[in-house]
Write an enzyme that holds these catalytic residues in place. Sequence first.
Site, PDB file in Angstrom:
ATOM      1  N   GLU A   1     -19.125 -32.462  22.023  1.00 24.60           N
ATOM      2  CA  GLU A   1     -18.649 -33.345  23.033  1.00 24.60           C
ATOM      3  C   GLU A   1     -19.345 -33.309  24.678  1.00 24.60           C
ATOM      4  O   GLU A   1     -19.777 -32.106  25.005  1.00 24.60           O
ATOM      5  CB  GLU A   1     -17.567 -32.625  23.328  1.00 24.60           C
TER       6      GLU A   1
ATOM      7  N   GLU B   1      -5.798 -33.791  26.644  1.00 24.26           N
ATOM      8  CA  GLU B   1      -6.322 -32.559  26.618  1.00 24.26           C
ATOM      9  C   GLU B   1      -5.928 -33.023  28.460  1.00 24.26           C
ATOM     10  O   GLU B   1      -6.863 -33.520  29.194  1.00 24.26           O
ATOM     11  CB  GLU B   1      -7.390 -33.094  26.933  1.00 24.26           C
TER      12      GLU B   1
HETATM   13  C1  LER Z   1     -13.319 -29.490  28.731  1.00 19.21           C
HETATM   14  O1  LER Z   1     -13.579 -29.572  30.082  1.00 19.21           O
HETATM   15  C2  LER Z   1     -13.625 -29.941  27.578  1.00 19.21           C
HETATM   16  O2  LER Z   1     -13.289 -31.262  27.893  1.00 19.21           O
HETATM   17  C3  LER Z   1     -13.368 -29.229  26.568  1.00 19.21           C
HETATM   18  O3  LER Z   1     -12.979 -29.842  25.539  1.00 19.21           O
HETATM   19  C4  LER Z   1     -14.784 -28.813  26.006  1.00 19.21           C
HETATM   20  O4  LER Z   1     -14.594 -27.442  25.473  1.00 19.21           O
HETATM   21 MN    MN Z   2     -12.152 -32.738  26.371  1.00 18.29          MN
END
Ligand code: LER
Ligand code: MN
Length: 265
Positions: free
Chosen positions: A148, A242
């Site tokens: 990511e 998220e």
């Molecule tokens: C942190 O900013 C994030 O986007 C998470 O998904 C990464 O561990």
């Molecule tokens: Mn993330």
Amino acid sequence: MQTAIVVAVEPDVKPLGLGGNLRSNLKEVSRLGYNGIELFVRDPERIDVEEIRKLAEKFNLSIPAIGTGLTYTIYGLSLSSSRESIRKKAIKRIRNYLKIGRKLYSRVIIGSIKGKVDDFQSGIRNLRGSLVRCAGFAEEMETPILIEPLNRYESNLINTLDEATRLREEVDSSMVGLMADTFHMNIEERSIYNSLIKAKGYLEHIHFADSNRQAPGQGHLDFNKIMHALKEIDYKRFITAEILSLPNQYEAARLTIEFLRIMRN
Ligand code: LER
Ligand code: MN
């Protein structure tokens, strides 16, 4: 399109999603109409995987991915550290996350655990070496890991999908995929849409948050165009919220699923 939201496993962990009691959170996520949860786990060796599996099954929720970021933010373990002993511990940790991933059919996210470095050249070399080892475990356990890209304020190693693609090709394992996060992309990519389209073939998961990291629809990202780009590459995997708990975690979860529902129609 399948939808999920980040949920913390340990009740005292504050995630970019739902924290607190796991059972009542899963019940609520299911009631809101999500298809899955992304587990945010602090300590992969101390959680009751079977209990989580049963709970997810009870509420008819898949677990597409597991977040590993706390390994870096709490324990300071990173895959790019200049200290070999730290890298070894971080790799061991990923192996433990993969063990859970195998049982829950979840991919394991390599986000913050990539770390931050003072010297880029040696840092990226160390990261690559660590990822080769993690990929070996991922292959053994038939459980993919996902690179990511994060924005520059969180990491100075992999900030764009292009950079992640290059690293993916260097590591060269079918068990290493990419994931995107619209919040980070908004800061780093020249074009969110073109970058998503270019990542076709490797893109296996995506985090959705608006420009301010609130629920999609609460900032100024053009999610219509983002959804079009995903459609163009025939992306059918999970879209995972998220997001910040604003105005509170349940309202943020509700705003997200309603926004995604409207986008779908
Ligand atoms: C942190 O900013 C994030 O986007 C998470 O998904 C990464 O561990
Ligand atoms: Mn993330």
